[in-house]
Design a protein around this motif. Structure first.
Motif, PDB file in Angstrom:
ATOM      1  N   VAL A 162     -47.506  23.115 -95.972  1.00 30.39           N
ATOM      2  CA  VAL A 162     -48.544  21.921 -96.177  1.00 30.39           C
ATOM      3  C   VAL A 162     -49.276  21.868 -95.058  1.00 30.39           C
ATOM      4  O   VAL A 162     -49.540  22.282 -93.208  1.00 30.39           O
ATOM      5  CB  VAL A 162     -47.995  20.241 -95.380  1.00 30.39           C
ATOM      6  N   SER A 163     -50.749  22.803 -94.724  1.00 29.74           N
ATOM      7  CA  SER A 163     -51.856  23.417 -93.967  1.00 29.74           C
ATOM      8  C   SER A 163     -52.902  22.071 -93.256  1.00 29.74           C
ATOM      9  O   SER A 163     -52.851  22.177 -91.898  1.00 29.74           O
ATOM     10  CB  SER A 163     -52.533  24.031 -95.492  1.00 29.74           C
ATOM     11  N   GLY A 164     -52.154  21.027 -93.305  1.00 32.53           N
ATOM     12  CA  GLY A 164     -52.978  20.406 -92.748  1.00 32.53           C
ATOM     13  C   GLY A 164     -52.954  18.484 -93.792  1.00 32.53           C
ATOM     14  O   GLY A 164     -52.774  18.170 -95.477  1.00 32.53           O
ATOM     15  N   VAL A 165     -53.413  17.676 -92.967  1.00 31.09           N
ATOM     16  CA  VAL A 165     -53.437  16.165 -92.856  1.00 31.09           C
ATOM     17  C   VAL A 165     -54.798  15.496 -92.524  1.00 31.09           C
ATOM     18  O   VAL A 165     -54.848  16.044 -91.746  1.00 31.09           O
ATOM     19  CB  VAL A 165     -51.889  15.576 -92.683  1.00 31.09           C
ATOM     20  N   VAL A 166     -55.372  14.705 -93.669  1.00 34.08           N
ATOM     21  CA  VAL A 166     -56.449  14.255 -93.217  1.00 34.08           C
ATOM     22  C   VAL A 166     -56.124  12.639 -93.582  1.00 34.08           C
ATOM     23  O   VAL A 166     -55.568  11.962 -94.787  1.00 34.08           O
ATOM     24  CB  VAL A 166     -57.757  14.287 -94.845  1.00 34.08           C
ATOM     25  N   LEU A 167     -56.486  11.965 -91.848  1.00 31.58           N
ATOM     26  CA  LEU A 167     -56.096  10.718 -92.317  1.00 31.58           C
ATOM     27  C   LEU A 167     -57.147  10.082 -92.573  1.00 31.58           C
ATOM     28  O   LEU A 167     -58.547   9.369 -91.494  1.00 31.58           O
ATOM     29  CB  LEU A 167     -55.654  10.048 -91.348  1.00 31.58           C
ATOM     30  N   LEU A 168     -57.296   9.251 -93.609  1.00 30.46           N
ATOM     31  CA  LEU A 168     -58.882   7.926 -93.769  1.00 30.46           C
ATOM     32  C   LEU A 168     -58.414   6.604 -94.443  1.00 30.46           C
ATOM     33  O   LEU A 168     -59.486   5.978 -94.145  1.00 30.46           O
ATOM     34  CB  LEU A 168     -59.675   8.790 -95.519  1.00 30.46           C
ATOM     35  N   ALA A 169     -56.939   6.365 -94.405  1.00 30.80           N
ATOM     36  CA  ALA A 169     -56.137   5.561 -94.524  1.00 30.80           C
ATOM     37  C   ALA A 169     -57.033   4.480 -92.934  1.00 30.80           C
ATOM     38  O   ALA A 169     -56.692   5.085 -92.291  1.00 30.80           O
ATOM     39  CB  ALA A 169     -55.299   4.904 -95.123  1.00 30.80           C
ATOM     40  N   GLY A 170     -57.010   3.399 -93.602  1.00 32.39           N
ATOM     41  CA  GLY A 170     -57.370   2.067 -92.221  1.00 32.39           C
ATOM     42  C   GLY A 170     -57.936   1.347 -92.222  1.00 32.39           C
ATOM     43  O   GLY A 170     -58.590   0.546 -93.925  1.00 32.39           O
ATOM     44  N   LEU A 171     -58.251  -0.086 -91.477  1.00 34.60           N
ATOM     45  CA  LEU A 171     -58.502  -1.236 -92.078  1.00 34.60           C
ATOM     46  C   LEU A 171     -59.934  -1.230 -91.460  1.00 34.60           C
ATOM     47  O   LEU A 171     -59.993  -0.933 -90.101  1.00 34.60           O
ATOM     48  CB  LEU A 171     -57.711  -1.871 -91.099  1.00 34.60           C
ATOM     49  N   LEU A 172     -60.650  -1.810 -91.912  1.00 32.09           N
ATOM     50  CA  LEU A 172     -62.027  -2.192 -91.415  1.00 32.09           C
ATOM     51  C   LEU A 172     -62.137  -2.733 -91.650  1.00 32.09           C
ATOM     52  O   LEU A 172     -62.220  -4.496 -92.604  1.00 32.09           O
ATOM     53  CB  LEU A 172     -63.354  -1.251 -92.581  1.00 32.09           C
ATOM     54  N   PRO A 173     -63.418  -3.773 -91.144  1.00 28.85           N
ATOM     55  CA  PRO A 173     -64.469  -4.816 -91.085  1.00 28.85           C
ATOM     56  C   PRO A 173     -64.389  -5.538 -92.295  1.00 28.85           C
ATOM     57  O   PRO A 173     -64.530  -6.727 -92.956  1.00 28.85           O
ATOM     58  CB  PRO A 173     -64.588  -5.810 -90.489  1.00 28.85           C
ATOM     59  N   ALA A 174     -65.319  -4.316 -93.348  1.00 27.53           N
ATOM     60  CA  ALA A 174     -65.807  -4.602 -94.128  1.00 27.53           C
ATOM     61  C   ALA A 174     -65.209  -5.644 -95.587  1.00 27.53           C
ATOM     62  O   ALA A 174     -65.593  -5.576 -96.424  1.00 27.53           O
ATOM     63  CB  ALA A 174     -67.019  -3.693 -94.172  1.00 27.53           C
ATOM     64  N   ASN A 175     -63.491  -5.130 -95.442  1.00 28.96           N
ATOM     65  CA  ASN A 175     -62.704  -4.885 -96.140  1.00 28.96           C
ATOM     66  C   ASN A 175     -61.945  -6.559 -96.148  1.00 28.96           C
ATOM     67  O   ASN A 175     -60.750  -5.934 -96.893  1.00 28.96           O
ATOM     68  CB  ASN A 175     -62.221  -3.434 -96.310  1.00 28.96           C
ATOM     69  N   VAL A 176     -61.984  -6.791 -94.913  1.00 28.44           N
ATOM     70  CA  VAL A 176     -60.847  -8.119 -95.127  1.00 28.44           C
ATOM     71  C   VAL A 176     -61.782  -9.267 -94.358  1.00 28.44           C
ATOM     72  O   VAL A 176     -62.632  -9.234 -94.080  1.00 28.44           O
ATOM     73  CB  VAL A 176     -60.681  -7.722 -93.206  1.00 28.44           C
ATOM     74  N   LYS A 177     -61.277 -10.536 -94.966  1.00 29.40           N
ATOM     75  CA  LYS A 177     -61.654 -11.542 -95.568  1.00 29.40           C
ATOM     76  C   LYS A 177     -61.255 -12.338 -94.878  1.00 29.40           C
ATOM     77  O   LYS A 177     -61.978 -12.687 -93.448  1.00 29.40           O
ATOM     78  CB  LYS A 177     -60.837 -11.779 -97.106  1.00 29.40           C
ATOM     79  N   ASP A 178     -59.506 -12.267 -94.484  1.00 28.31           N
ATOM     80  CA  ASP A 178     -59.567 -13.390 -93.421  1.00 28.31           C
ATOM     81  C   ASP A 178     -58.680 -13.241 -92.515  1.00 28.31           C
ATOM     82  O   ASP A 178     -57.960 -11.404 -91.939  1.00 28.31           O
ATOM     83  CB  ASP A 178     -57.750 -13.978 -94.164  1.00 28.31           C
ATOM     84  N   TYR A 179     -59.258 -12.860 -90.395  1.00 32.54           N
ATOM     85  CA  TYR A 179     -59.282 -11.861 -89.923  1.00 32.54           C
ATOM     86  C   TYR A 179     -57.629 -11.974 -89.128  1.00 32.54           C
ATOM     87  O   TYR A 179     -57.058 -12.730 -89.483  1.00 32.54           O
ATOM     88  CB  TYR A 179     -59.690 -12.567 -88.203  1.00 32.54           C
ATOM     89  N   ASN A 180     -56.760 -11.034 -88.573  1.00 32.70           N
ATOM     90  CA  ASN A 180     -55.798 -10.461 -88.193  1.00 32.70           C
ATOM     91  C   ASN A 180     -55.102  -9.841 -87.586  1.00 32.70           C
ATOM     92  O   ASN A 180     -55.405  -8.568 -87.518  1.00 32.70           O
ATOM     93  CB  ASN A 180     -54.178 -11.087 -89.524  1.00 32.70           C
ATOM     94  N   ILE A 181     -54.943 -10.372 -86.281  1.00 31.74           N
ATOM     95  CA  ILE A 181     -55.604  -9.083 -85.379  1.00 31.74           C
ATOM     96  C   ILE A 181     -54.140  -7.844 -85.217  1.00 31.74           C
ATOM     97  O   ILE A 181     -54.144  -6.645 -85.236  1.00 31.74           O
ATOM     98  CB  ILE A 181     -55.139  -9.044 -84.053  1.00 31.74           C
ATOM     99  N   TYR A 182     -52.620  -8.810 -85.840  1.00 34.52           N
ATOM    100  CA  TYR A 182     -51.785  -7.771 -86.198  1.00 34.52           C
ATOM    101  C   TYR A 182     -52.305  -6.704 -87.119  1.00 34.52           C
ATOM    102  O   TYR A 182     -51.917  -5.943 -87.305  1.00 34.52           O
ATOM    103  CB  TYR A 182     -50.899  -8.751 -86.533  1.00 34.52           C
ATOM    104  N   GLN A 183     -53.100  -6.625 -87.964  1.00 30.98           N
ATOM    105  CA  GLN A 183     -53.299  -5.637 -88.968  1.00 30.98           C
ATOM    106  C   GLN A 183     -54.047  -4.519 -88.248  1.00 30.98           C
ATOM    107  O   GLN A 183     -53.151  -3.165 -89.051  1.00 30.98           O
ATOM    108  CB  GLN A 183     -53.877  -6.908 -90.319  1.00 30.98           C
ATOM    109  N   TYR A 184     -54.750  -4.956 -88.112  1.00 34.02           N
ATOM    110  CA  TYR A 184     -55.599  -3.937 -87.023  1.00 34.02           C
ATOM    111  C   TYR A 184     -54.459  -3.272 -86.167  1.00 34.02           C
ATOM    112  O   TYR A 184     -54.391  -1.885 -86.381  1.00 34.02           O
ATOM    113  CB  TYR A 184     -56.817  -4.486 -86.198  1.00 34.02           C
ATOM    114  N   ILE A 185     -53.889  -3.855 -85.709  1.00 32.03           N
ATOM    115  CA  ILE A 185     -52.482  -2.996 -84.751  1.00 32.03           C
ATOM    116  C   ILE A 185     -51.785  -2.025 -85.715  1.00 32.03           C
ATOM    117  O   ILE A 185     -51.512  -0.779 -85.561  1.00 32.03           O
ATOM    118  CB  ILE A 185     -51.877  -4.018 -83.751  1.00 32.03           C
TER     119      ILE A 185
END
Length: 332
Positions: free
Chosen positions: A65-88
Motif C-alpha cells: 500500500v503506497s498511500g491512503v486517501v481519507l475522504l470519509a466523514g460526517l458533514l452537516p450538509a448530509n445530516v438531518k438529525d444532529y448528533n454530537i457523538y456521530q461527529y466525534i
C-alpha cells in the motif's frame, strides 16, 4: 496500491476515475450499496467499512500500500438529525483508526481533508488566507462541532507526522463544485435545494434569478477535478506534508456566477437577474493562497476560470458519467 477510504462519495468517485486512468491499483471503502454495485461491475475492489469500527480496518491489505486517501466523514450538509457523538465517532475516532492502520503497516502517505470554516472569521476578499494563519471560527451554529471535530482530526494527523515520521496531508477545502449527489443539502437539519442547483434549474426554465444581498460578494471556489489532481500529485511526492489550502486561488462574484450559468444553461427563454440587496445573504467574501501547494507538489488549478469550470460541469452532466453517484444519495 492506493486505498481510498470513503471512495463511494462525491470527491472519492472522481478520484477513483483519476486513479484508474493512471493505471493505479485501487481499493475503495464505503457503505453505499448502490455505489458498491457500480464499482463491482467495473472490477474495482470495494470493501465495506465503518470509520468508527477499528476492527473493520483489519479487512484492508497490509502490504504493497503506497498511500491512503481519507475522504470519509460526517458533514452537516448530509445530516438531518444532529448528533454530537456521530461527529466525534466518525471524524475523530475514524481518523485515529485510519492513522493506526497506517502506522501498524508502515504506510507513510495519508491525504485527508478539512473545512475552510476553521478560519471563517478571517474571511476577506482583500487578503488571501495562508496556512500559517491561526484558526478563528464560530462556536455556534450547525457547523460548529463539525469544525471542531475536523480541527481535532487534523491535529492528530500532525501528531502522527511528528511522532511517527508520517507524511500526512490535510487539504483545506472550500465549496467543491462538480456533478454529484448534492443538488439538495441539509441546512440546520432541513433539506434545501443548493444555491448552484437553484441557479441552474431557473436558467433551464427561463425563470428570473434573484441575487440576495451583495451581488459582488467574492468567493474562492474549487472544481472537483482540481482537487483530484492535487491529491494524486501529493500522493506521488515525499514533499507534501501538513496543511494545504486547496482552492482555485482566485475569486468569482455571485453576479459573475449567475451570468455564466444563464449563458451556459439557457434553453429557450433567457433568465433575467433580479437584484435584491435588501434581502439577507449570510455569505462572506473569502480568498485563500495556494502558493504552498504549488511550491511543494506543483498544484496548479486547471479550472480556476469559472466559465471553464462550469463548461466542464455541463459536459459531465450531458455525459451522465456520474448518474450512479447522483442516484446513490443515502438520506440520513
Amino acid at each position: 496500491m492506493i486505498i481510498v477510504i470513503g471512495g463511494s462519495g462525491f470527491i472519492g468517485s472522481y478520484l477513483i476515475e483519476k486513479l484508474l486512468e493512471e493505471h493505479e491499483e485501487v481499493i475503495l471503502t464505503g457503505r453505499n450499496p448502490k455505489v458498491m454495485e457500480y464499482y463491482k461491475g467495473r472490477n474495482v475492489q470495494f470493501i465495506e467499512l465503518s470509520m468508527e469500527n477499528a476492527e473493520d480496518f483489519l479487512k484492508l491489505p497490509t502490504e504493497n500500500v503506497s498511500g491512503v486517501v481519507l475522504l470519509a466523514g460526517l458533514l452537516p450538509a448530509n445530516v438531518k438529525d444532529y448528533n454530537i457523538y456521530q461527529y466525534i465517532d466518525v471524524n475523530i475516532k475514524g481518523t485515529i483508526n485510519t492513522l493506526e492502520y497506517c502506522r501498524k503497516n508502515n504506510i507513510k502517505k495519508l491525504i485527508s481533508t478539512t473545512t475552510y470554516a476553521d478560519v471563517q472569521n478571517l474571511w476577506s476578499k482583500d487578503r488571501a488566507i495562508i496556512e500559517e494563519d491561526k484558526r478563528d471560527f464560530n462556536y455556534t451554529g450547525d457547523h460548529a462541532v463539525y469544525v471542531i471535530s475536523k480541527n481535532a482530526a487534523g491535529d492528530i494527523i500532525e501528531h502522527y507526522n511528528q511522532e511517527y515520521d508520517m507524511q500526512g496531508c490535510i487539504f483545506r477545502l472550500p465549496m467543491v463544485y462538480g456533478v454529484g449527489p448534492h443538488g439538495s443539502i441539509y441546512v440546520d437539519g432541513v433539506l434545501k435545494k443548493s444555491g448552484i442547483q437553484t441557479f441552474i434549474d431557473k436558467a433551464i426554465n427561463g425563470e428570473d434569478i434573484e441575487i440576495w444581498g451583495d451581488a459582488y460578494l467574492e468567493r474562492d471556489i474549487v472544481y472537483v477535478k482540481d482537487v483530484v489532481q492535487a491529491i494524486y500529485k501529493a500522493l506521488k511526492t515525499s514533499n507534501a506534508k501538513g496543511l494545504y489550502n486547496m482552492t482555485s486561488g482566485q475569486t468569482v462574484t455571485l453576479e459573475e456566477q449567475v451570468k455564466v450559468i444563464i449563458d451556459l444553461f439557457t434553453q429557450d427563454k433567457k433568465s433575467k437577474i433580479v437584484y435584491r440587496p435588501e434581502m439577507k445573504n449570510t455569505g462572506t467574501s473569502f480568498l485563500f493562497s495556494i502558493e504552498k501547494a504549488h511550491k511543494d507538489f506543483g498544484y496548479t488549478p486547471e479550472y480556476k476560470d469559472y466559465r471553464i469550470m462550469m463548461e466542464d460541469y455541463k459536459k459531465e452532466l450531458s455525459k451522465h458519467s456520474y448518474d450512479f453517484l447522483i442516484q446513490s444519495r443515502v438520506k440520513n
